[in-house]
Every structure is written in C-alpha cells, then in structure tokens.
Enzyme design. Sequence first.
Site, PDB file in Angstrom:
ATOM      1  N   LYS A 187     -17.875  43.058 -32.323  1.00  0.00           N
ATOM      2  CA  LYS A 187     -17.292  44.363 -32.629  1.00  0.00           C
ATOM      3  C   LYS A 187     -16.260  44.235 -33.757  1.00  0.00           C
ATOM      4  CE  LYS A 187     -17.908  46.045 -27.828  1.00  0.00           C
ATOM      5  NZ  LYS A 187     -17.215  46.660 -26.644  1.00  0.00           N
ATOM      6  N   TYR A 233     -23.816  54.140 -26.876  1.00  0.00           N
ATOM      7  CA  TYR A 233     -22.963  54.323 -25.702  1.00  0.00           C
ATOM      8  C   TYR A 233     -23.254  55.625 -24.965  1.00  0.00           C
ATOM      9  CZ  TYR A 233     -20.056  50.241 -26.835  1.00  0.00           C
ATOM     10  OH  TYR A 233     -19.595  48.965 -27.059  1.00  0.00           O
ATOM     11  N   ASN A 256     -12.677  44.664 -26.487  1.00  0.00           N
ATOM     12  CA  ASN A 256     -13.122  43.426 -25.858  1.00  0.00           C
ATOM     13  C   ASN A 256     -14.039  42.584 -26.733  1.00  0.00           C
ATOM     14  OD1 ASN A 256     -15.309  45.074 -25.629  1.00  0.00           O
ATOM     15  ND2 ASN A 256     -15.211  45.299 -23.412  1.00  0.00           N
ATOM     16  N   HIS A 308     -20.036  42.949 -27.570  1.00  0.00           N
ATOM     17  CA  HIS A 308     -20.948  43.695 -26.683  1.00  0.00           C
ATOM     18  C   HIS A 308     -22.106  42.776 -26.320  1.00  0.00           C
ATOM     19  CE1 HIS A 308     -23.811  46.703 -25.222  1.00  0.00           C
ATOM     20  NE2 HIS A 308     -24.711  46.065 -25.954  1.00  0.00           N
ATOM     21  N   GLU A 360     -31.632  48.927 -26.655  1.00  0.00           N
ATOM     22  CA  GLU A 360     -30.614  48.697 -27.683  1.00  0.00           C
ATOM     23  C   GLU A 360     -31.182  48.003 -28.925  1.00  0.00           C
ATOM     24  OE1 GLU A 360     -26.964  48.166 -24.422  1.00  0.00           O
ATOM     25  OE2 GLU A 360     -27.577  46.454 -25.641  1.00  0.00           O
TER      26      GLU A 360
HETATM   27  P1  IDP Z   1     -19.917  46.468 -21.065  1.00  0.00           P
HETATM   28  O1  IDP Z   1     -19.538  46.468 -22.528  1.00  0.00           O
HETATM   29  O2  IDP Z   1     -19.255  45.334 -20.312  1.00  0.00           O
HETATM   30  O3  IDP Z   1     -21.402  46.522 -20.826  1.00  0.00           O
HETATM   31  P2  IDP Z   1     -19.752  49.322 -20.472  1.00  0.00           P
HETATM   32  O4  IDP Z   1     -19.417  49.945 -19.151  1.00  0.00           O
HETATM   33  O5  IDP Z   1     -21.161  49.442 -20.961  1.00  0.00           O
HETATM   34  O6  IDP Z   1     -19.286  47.791 -20.411  1.00  0.00           O
HETATM   35  O7  IDP Z   1     -18.746  49.960 -21.523  1.00  0.00           O
HETATM   36  C1  IDP Z   1     -18.955  49.853 -22.923  1.00  0.00           C
HETATM   37  C2  IDP Z   1     -17.617  49.622 -23.616  1.00  0.00           C
HETATM   38  O8  IDP Z   1     -16.746  50.737 -23.386  1.00  0.00           O
HETATM   39  C3  IDP Z   1     -16.829  48.432 -23.089  1.00  0.00           C
HETATM   40  O9  IDP Z   1     -17.240  47.199 -23.655  1.00  0.00           O
HETATM   41  C4  IDP Z   1     -15.407  48.785 -23.481  1.00  0.00           C
HETATM   42  O10 IDP Z   1     -15.159  48.547 -24.868  1.00  0.00           O
HETATM   43  C5  IDP Z   1     -15.401  50.289 -23.241  1.00  0.00           C
HETATM   44  N1  IDP Z   1     -14.981  50.630 -21.861  1.00  0.00           N
HETATM   45  C6  IDP Z   1     -15.735  50.583 -20.726  1.00  0.00           C
HETATM   46  N2  IDP Z   1     -15.062  50.987 -19.651  1.00  0.00           N
HETATM   47  C7  IDP Z   1     -13.825  51.317 -20.104  1.00  0.00           C
HETATM   48  C8  IDP Z   1     -12.631  51.831 -19.438  1.00  0.00           C
HETATM   49  O11 IDP Z   1     -12.583  52.072 -18.224  1.00  0.00           O
HETATM   50  N3  IDP Z   1     -11.550  52.039 -20.243  1.00  0.00           N
HETATM   51  C9  IDP Z   1     -11.560  51.803 -21.578  1.00  0.00           C
HETATM   52  N4  IDP Z   1     -12.648  51.336 -22.238  1.00  0.00           N
HETATM   53  C10 IDP Z   1     -13.768  51.096 -21.517  1.00  0.00           C
HETATM   54 MG    MG Z   2     -22.705  48.084 -21.245  1.00  0.00          MG
END
Ligand code: IDP
Ligand code: MG
Length: 151
Positions: A11, A51, A122, A125, A136
Amino acid sequence: MKVEQCLVLIKPDGLVKSLTGDIISKLSETQLVIVGAKIVQVTKELAEEHYQHLREEKFFGELIRYIMGEFHTKRVLALVYQGEDATAKIRKIVGATNPELAEPISIRGKYGRVTTRGVFENVVHASESQKEAEREIKLWFRPDELVNTIF
Ligand code: IDP
Ligand code: MG
C-alpha cells in the site's frame, strides 16, 4: 494442499516507508512464486470495487483515500503470488488487520499503525481466500500481465 493464487498489494504507506524490499524478502520465506507485478495508480473506481465488502463501514471514505495514496504517494505495488496454500501462508506473515493486535513480528505488527483519522494503515493487503484472490486478481490484472494464463 492445493495450488492457489494470492493478490498482495504494498500500500502507499509501505512504499513511502521504503518497505518494498523488506516485505518481498519476508514473503520469499513462503517459497511461493511471483507470477505478476506492477505499479498501479489506483482510481476511485478500482479502490471502491476492491473494497466493496466494506462499503457500509464508517471508515470507508478514509480507506478509499488511503489506498488511492492521498496520504502518502499515489502508487501501489501489486503482486500475484502462486503456490500451495498461498493465501494462508501469506496472511500468516502479513498478520492481523488491526496492527495493534497483529503479531509483533508480522509485517503489519512491525510497520502498521492506527491513525487518528481512524484507518488501519497496515502497509500491505493480501487476499483472504482463493475465491477473493480470483476476484481481486481479475480486477487488478489483465490475463496477459500474468506469467501463466491463470484466469
Ligand atoms: P484485511 O486487509 O486484513 O483483509 P479487511 O477487513 O478486508 O481486512 O479490511 C480492508 C482494510 O480496511 C484493512 O486492511 C484496513 O486497512 C482497513 N480496515 C479494516 N477494518 C478496519 C477498522 O475497523 N478500522 C479502520 N480500518 C479498517
Ligand atoms: Mg480483506
């Protein structure tokens, strides 16, 4: 054990923090093979489609701005890994979604942060399942951009 594909995105925060080498080195421990790679300028359409499962979340708007690079750099490095149990192997090294809860030695545990804006920055992805990976990869890559004709 079955051969899978997994989409990995470094990212915009990962690129700005110059973590590309570290992340690729760490992922090489899986012995999976990279079958596609490119730098992408993420459009709003691509971000929202990628997303789409989070459309109803309160952080969705900020998440779209984050992946489009509005807080860091307007680039994402997209990689496709292939090999046995690719999604599980990669997700283990990547760590939990919330960097505060991720294993300290995982990529997200080491380098991620929770912003005051409320987004989990984070760094990386990774597709959650083979089904998601297929969706994807088709979204991010044309078939002729991958080494083998996967999809
Ligand atoms: P993942 O990336 O671990 O698969 P997902 O639930 O698909 O997690 O969420 C996509 C992205 O959205 C996450 O990597 C993170 O950057 C952001 N995200 C997910 N949940 C939260 C949250 O509760 N608060 C803030 N950002 C979130
Ligand atoms: Mg995800």
